[in-house]
Write a protein that holds these residues in place. Structure first.
Motif, PDB file in Angstrom:
ATOM      1  N   ASN A 184       0.824  -1.218   0.000  1.00 17.92           N
ATOM      2  CA  ASN A 184       0.000   0.000   0.000  1.00 17.92           C
ATOM      3  C   ASN A 184       0.853   1.261   0.000  1.00 17.92           C
ATOM      4  O   ASN A 184       0.568   2.221   0.716  1.00 17.92           O
ATOM      5  CB  ASN A 184      -0.951   0.002   1.200  1.00 17.92           C
ATOM      6  CG  ASN A 184      -2.028  -1.055   1.092  1.00 17.92           C
ATOM      7  OD1 ASN A 184      -2.091  -1.789   0.119  1.00 17.92           O
ATOM      8  ND2 ASN A 184      -2.869  -1.158   2.108  1.00 17.92           N
ATOM      9  N   ILE A 186       4.000   1.549   1.048  1.00 18.49           N
ATOM     10  CA  ILE A 186       5.025   1.587   2.080  1.00 18.49           C
ATOM     11  C   ILE A 186       6.037   0.469   1.854  1.00 18.49           C
ATOM     12  O   ILE A 186       5.677  -0.712   1.934  1.00 18.49           O
ATOM     13  CB  ILE A 186       4.411   1.444   3.488  1.00 18.49           C
ATOM     14  CG1 ILE A 186       3.359   2.522   3.711  1.00 18.49           C
ATOM     15  CG2 ILE A 186       5.497   1.517   4.549  1.00 18.49           C
ATOM     16  CD1 ILE A 186       3.885   3.934   3.631  1.00 18.49           C
ATOM     17  N   ASN A 375      -7.821  -1.942   7.319  1.00 17.07           N
ATOM     18  CA  ASN A 375      -7.759  -0.961   6.233  1.00 17.07           C
ATOM     19  C   ASN A 375      -8.933   0.010   6.377  1.00 17.07           C
ATOM     20  O   ASN A 375     -10.094  -0.414   6.428  1.00 17.07           O
ATOM     21  CB  ASN A 375      -7.840  -1.647   4.868  1.00 17.07           C
ATOM     22  CG  ASN A 375      -6.478  -1.756   4.202  1.00 17.07           C
ATOM     23  OD1 ASN A 375      -5.476  -1.376   4.771  1.00 17.07           O
ATOM     24  ND2 ASN A 375      -6.453  -2.283   2.994  1.00 17.07           N
ATOM     25  N   ILE A 465       3.279  -3.278  10.742  1.00 17.90           N
ATOM     26  CA  ILE A 465       3.450  -2.481   9.528  1.00 17.90           C
ATOM     27  C   ILE A 465       2.249  -1.549   9.421  1.00 17.90           C
ATOM     28  O   ILE A 465       1.100  -2.017   9.364  1.00 17.90           O
ATOM     29  CB  ILE A 465       3.523  -3.380   8.277  1.00 17.90           C
ATOM     30  CG1 ILE A 465       4.632  -4.421   8.427  1.00 17.90           C
ATOM     31  CG2 ILE A 465       3.753  -2.546   7.022  1.00 17.90           C
ATOM     32  CD1 ILE A 465       4.623  -5.477   7.332  1.00 17.90           C
ATOM     33  N   THR A 466       2.493  -0.249   9.398  1.00 18.45           N
ATOM     34  CA  THR A 466       1.369   0.676   9.382  1.00 18.45           C
ATOM     35  C   THR A 466       1.684   1.896   8.530  1.00 18.45           C
ATOM     36  O   THR A 466       2.852   2.246   8.319  1.00 18.45           O
ATOM     37  CB  THR A 466       1.026   1.132  10.816  1.00 18.45           C
ATOM     38  OG1 THR A 466      -0.128   1.966  10.791  1.00 18.45           O
ATOM     39  CG2 THR A 466       2.187   1.901  11.424  1.00 18.45           C
ATOM     40  N   SER A 467       0.654   2.516   8.031  1.00 22.33           N
ATOM     41  CA  SER A 467       0.813   3.756   7.267  1.00 22.33           C
ATOM     42  C   SER A 467      -0.444   4.605   7.380  1.00 22.33           C
ATOM     43  O   SER A 467      -1.557   4.079   7.494  1.00 22.33           O
ATOM     44  CB  SER A 467       1.092   3.451   5.793  1.00 22.33           C
ATOM     45  OG  SER A 467      -0.048   2.881   5.185  1.00 22.33           O
ATOM     46  N   VAL A 468      -0.243   5.899   7.387  1.00 24.29           N
ATOM     47  CA  VAL A 468      -1.339   6.864   7.343  1.00 24.29           C
ATOM     48  C   VAL A 468      -1.017   7.836   6.213  1.00 24.29           C
ATOM     49  O   VAL A 468       0.059   8.433   6.192  1.00 24.29           O
ATOM     50  CB  VAL A 468      -1.490   7.625   8.673  1.00 24.29           C
ATOM     51  CG1 VAL A 468      -2.613   8.654   8.558  1.00 24.29           C
ATOM     52  CG2 VAL A 468      -1.750   6.670   9.824  1.00 24.29           C
ATOM     53  N   SER A 469      -1.925   7.962   5.270  1.00 27.14           N
ATOM     54  CA  SER A 469      -1.665   8.860   4.138  1.00 27.14           C
ATOM     55  C   SER A 469      -2.878   9.716   3.841  1.00 27.14           C
ATOM     56  O   SER A 469      -4.026   9.305   4.104  1.00 27.14           O
ATOM     57  CB  SER A 469      -1.296   8.054   2.888  1.00 27.14           C
ATOM     58  OG  SER A 469      -2.364   7.215   2.494  1.00 27.14           O
TER      59      SER A 469
END
Length: 476
Positions: A184, A186, A375, A465-469
């Motif tokens: 995603n 990252i 998600n 594993i994480t992401s903020v967009s």
């Protein structure tokens, strides 16, 4: 002789069961002009058996006996299924061009979508549903035979071991090799933990092996230097983009998925069973001679008579042909995944919980992996959208096998003399003292039953594993 035996050990840990095979050859060409189609994928339906055609459109593949169905595909052509009957060993296949593929939209860097025909590099997308057929504990191994120019090989380290992925056309086939994996948008760490060499060692897995296949919507392979430039020097060996599943527009959806795969050791040895244990054409006459020749079948002809063994007991001087079948067990992988999702015009969410319970073909060895995936997509305004992805992995592996050299390698039983039953090596140690039962001329060649019952190589890994967009569309 010891070094020759040690070198062979790397190949022995785990084989996937298959039936008797036959060789199938063929040619894949364009149905319009008859031109050969290079790098077309030829796969046995329902099996992890695949290959690609060469520059002349030719292929050769070892397939199961009996009637089979081949799945043949190539970029820009309509995939085709071909039935091949028993006894049919050479086929010719024609593929028709698929004009619809020219309008396909694919995900490139940073989640940006573009029309495939406008890209200056090769892109191949594999759907998540294909990754669940003949499922592997390492999802990267499921790419084998599905992408032209992609070479995928597993190691002999058992469940959860490393997948070696090489993309044709990268800077060097001898480089570290692993492409950059991006989830995603990252990039993730895919470092191989542990390795085996001349003196042993174990393969403790890589980063991509932690990902649950049930959470993957698609995997997109970007090839060529132009594609690599999207992610800089880290992508010098290519890029594999992973898009995870998200909620779909509609009512609340609850999904439960169960997957079961069985593995079995595959005995492909071709030992001679005319002569038995010993050297110089002679049987051992003492327990010490038996100890020194337990891995040597240079003795007298097998005649069924009684002969002494390393434990001082008498056994029949007869061929034992099923040692591997009885030492290894049928391994099983059971995966349970439940997910809840919902979507609307303003946003969506998907939450999944998964558990993998794996038993290796080597007794008292296996893998347990628990995964939580979340998600969330939310449309704040007509132009602003926020995405949140979180993936938590808790992996516990039990007794990962030592490889390559003899110490603590569970596969040493392969080298037993042709008349020795592997069962007499059990339990592999003295129950009172715990000392290993020595069975051969080399003290560094560990008793395989000692490895199964006493060796400990337990590893754990917790990963987040994480992401903020946030994405804002200034223009249309």
């Amino acid at each position: 002789m010891f070094r020759i035996i040690s070198a062979c050990m790397l190949l022995l840990c785990s084989f996937v069961a298959t039936a008797q095979t036959r060789q199938l050859s063929g040619v894949v060409s364009d149905d319009a002009g008859g031109a050969a189609i290079a790098s077309a994928t030829v796969k046995v339906k329902g099996k992890s058996i695949a290959t690609t055609t060469n520059a002349n459109g030719q292929f050769s593949l070892a397939v199961p006996t009996g009637n089979i169905v081949l799945e043949i595909s190539s970029v820009g052509y309509t995939a085709l299924e071909v039935s091949v009957k028993e006894g049919e060993n050479n086929i010719t296949v024609s593929l028709s061009k698929n004009a619809a593929t020219l309008d396909q939209v694919v995900v490139t860097a940073l989640g940006i979508t573009k029309e495939q025909k406008k890209l200056g590099y090769s892109v191949t997308t594999v759907g998540g549903e294909q990754l669940n057929k003949a499922r592997e504990t390492n999802v990267a191994l499921s790419l084998a035979g599905r992408v032209a120019g992609l070479n995928v090989k597993g190691s002999s380290g058992g469940p959860g071991s490393t997948a070696r992925v090489l993309l044709r056309g990268m800077p060097s086939m001898n480089s570290g090799g692993s492409p950059l994996y991006v989830i995603n948008g990252i990039p993730i760490d895919n470092t191989q933990r542990g390795s085996s060499g001349e003196w042993g060692g174990s393969d403790n897995g890589d980063g991509i092996g932690n990902i649950n296949p049930d959470d993957i919507e698609s995997m997109t392979v970007l090839k060529g230097q132009s594609a690599s430039a999207l992610y800089g020097a880290r992508a010098s060996n290519g890029v594999i983009l992973i898009t995870t599943k998200s909620g779909k527009k509609g009512d609340l959806n609850v999904e439960y998925n169960v997957n079961y795969v069985a593995d079995k050791s595959w005995n492909i040895t071709d030992f001679q069973y005319q002569y038995g244990q010993g050297v110089g054409g002679l049987k051992p006459t003492t327990a010490n001679e038996a100890l020194q020749t337990a891995r040597m079948s240079w003795g007298a002809k097998l005649d069924g008579s009684q002969v002494i063994q390393f434990d001082g007991k008498q056994y029949a001087y007869s061929a034992v042909k099923d040692n591997l079948d009885r030492f290894y067990r049928t391994g099983a992988s059971l995966t349970n995944t439940v997910s809840v999702s919902k979507g609307s015009d303003q946003g969506s969410f998907r939450l999944s919980l998964s558990n993998l319970d794996n038993n290796s073909v080597v007794r008292n060895s296996g893998l347990d992996r628990k995964t939580v995936n979340l998600n969330i997509e939310q449309k704040v305004t007509d132009k602003l959208k926020i995405n949140i992805m979180a993936n938590y992995v808790n992996e516990e592996s039990k007794n990962r096998s030592q490889l390559s050299d003899g110490p603590m390698n569970p596969n040493n039983g392969l080298f037993l003399a042709t008349n020795i039953d592997q069962a007499i090596l059990a339990p592999g140690y003295n129950p009172t003292t715990g000392v290993e039962t020595r069975w051969s001329d080399d003290e560094y060649v560990t008793n395989p039953w000692f490895v199964v019952n006493q060796y400990k190589n337990d590893l754990s890994r917790k990963r987040f594993i994480t992401s903020v967009s946030a994405r804002y569309n200034f223009t249309s």
